[in-house]
Design an enzyme around this catalytic site. Structure first.
Site, PDB file in Angstrom:
ATOM      1  N   HIS A   1      -6.337  -6.017  31.573  1.00  0.00           N
ATOM      2  CA  HIS A   1      -4.900  -5.884  31.842  1.00  0.00           C
ATOM      3  C   HIS A   1      -4.506  -6.710  33.063  1.00  0.00           C
ATOM      4  O   HIS A   1      -3.490  -7.414  33.052  1.00  0.00           O
ATOM      5  CB  HIS A   1      -4.528  -4.417  32.139  1.00  0.00           C
ATOM      6  CG  HIS A   1      -4.665  -3.493  30.995  1.00  0.00           C
ATOM      7  ND1 HIS A   1      -5.398  -2.324  31.082  1.00  0.00           N
ATOM      8  CD2 HIS A   1      -4.160  -3.518  29.734  1.00  0.00           C
ATOM      9  CE1 HIS A   1      -5.331  -1.678  29.933  1.00  0.00           C
ATOM     10  NE2 HIS A   1      -4.597  -2.390  29.092  1.00  0.00           N
TER      11      HIS A   1
ATOM     12  N   LYS B   1       0.390  11.305  22.586  1.00  0.00           N
ATOM     13  CA  LYS B   1      -0.975  11.111  23.064  1.00  0.00           C
ATOM     14  C   LYS B   1      -1.235  12.000  24.271  1.00  0.00           C
ATOM     15  O   LYS B   1      -0.310  12.391  24.984  1.00  0.00           O
ATOM     16  CB  LYS B   1      -1.198   9.649  23.469  1.00  0.00           C
ATOM     17  CG  LYS B   1      -1.276   8.693  22.305  1.00  0.00           C
ATOM     18  CD  LYS B   1      -1.682   7.321  22.782  1.00  0.00           C
ATOM     19  CE  LYS B   1      -1.849   6.365  21.616  1.00  0.00           C
ATOM     20  NZ  LYS B   1      -2.280   5.037  22.072  1.00  0.00           N
TER      21      LYS B   1
ATOM     22  N   ARG C   1      -7.126  -9.562  22.172  1.00  0.00           N
ATOM     23  CA  ARG C   1      -8.575  -9.673  22.339  1.00  0.00           C
ATOM     24  C   ARG C   1      -9.239 -10.262  21.110  1.00  0.00           C
ATOM     25  O   ARG C   1     -10.227 -10.981  21.207  1.00  0.00           O
ATOM     26  CB  ARG C   1      -9.192  -8.294  22.610  1.00  0.00           C
ATOM     27  CG  ARG C   1      -8.811  -7.693  23.932  1.00  0.00           C
ATOM     28  CD  ARG C   1      -9.255  -6.277  24.004  1.00  0.00           C
ATOM     29  NE  ARG C   1      -8.566  -5.537  22.935  1.00  0.00           N
ATOM     30  CZ  ARG C   1      -8.552  -4.231  22.801  1.00  0.00           C
ATOM     31  NH1 ARG C   1      -9.221  -3.487  23.636  1.00  0.00           N
ATOM     32  NH2 ARG C   1      -7.881  -3.653  21.837  1.00  0.00           N
TER      33      ARG C   1
ATOM     34  N   SER D   1      -9.318   0.262  27.361  1.00  0.00           N
ATOM     35  CA  SER D   1      -9.215   1.501  28.138  1.00  0.00           C
ATOM     36  C   SER D   1     -10.018   2.614  27.486  1.00  0.00           C
ATOM     37  O   SER D   1     -10.660   3.418  28.169  1.00  0.00           O
ATOM     38  CB  SER D   1      -7.749   1.923  28.272  1.00  0.00           C
ATOM     39  OG  SER D   1      -7.032   0.987  29.028  1.00  0.00           O
TER      40      SER D   1
END
Length: 161
Positions: free
Chosen positions: A17, A41, A90, A129
């Site tokens: 990040h 979440k 990614r 993460s």
């Protein structure tokens, strides 16, 4: 002044990040890092904690602003009068997901919101993460994934010192 929004959960912020943040901050006059408050979440860190962590992690970057938001990103961007979203990629699987989001956001915004993709630097291409939290939960070393103060906070959440 050209401003962009870099939205995300940042639970926790990783070196990946921070790489995207630094590179985007070099391009835009102002970068708003927007921490999503997703009620669906259960994050490791509260929104307030994530904002504070990001403030500490980016304190050397003068053109960064950290905020939180909930709801639709297009509504938030409209409220801020921002027309560019920054997202990191990614792998090809990220691209498929992010492309759909970018196209949806463009449609919902009346074609006023564009997305700029940054490919992750190779040394961070494996990093997420979720992976950091899993490694830390077993007492593994996350020092190569997050700044030292973030690692300490993560271990603290898992009761590991």
């Amino acid at each position: 002044m050209k401003t962009a929004i870099y939205p995300g959960s940042f639970d926790p912020v990783t070196y990946g990040h921070l790489d995207i943040i630094r590179r985007a901050a070099d391009i835009f006059d102002e970068l708003i890092i927007s921490v999503l408050n997703n009620v669906r979440k259960t994050p490791l860190f509260s929104v307030e904690e994530r904002v504070k962590i990001l403030e500490d992690a980016t304190k050397d970057m003068p053109n960064i602003r950290i905020e939180s938001f909930s709801g639709l990103l297009v509504d938030y961007a409209r409220e801020k009068d921002v027309h560019v979203i920054v997202r990191g990629l990614r792998a090809i699987t990220d691209f498929e997901y992010e492309l759909q989001n970018a196209q949806t956001n463009r449609l919902l915004s009346g074609e006023e919101l564009d997305t700029m993709f940054f490919t992750t630097s190779l040394q961070y291409s494996y990093l997420s993460s979720t992976t950091v939290k899993e490694i830390a939960s077993y007492g593994g070393d996350v020092s190569g994934c997050v700044p030292e103060f973030v690692a300490e906070l993560i271990y603290g959440k898992f009761g590991i010192r």
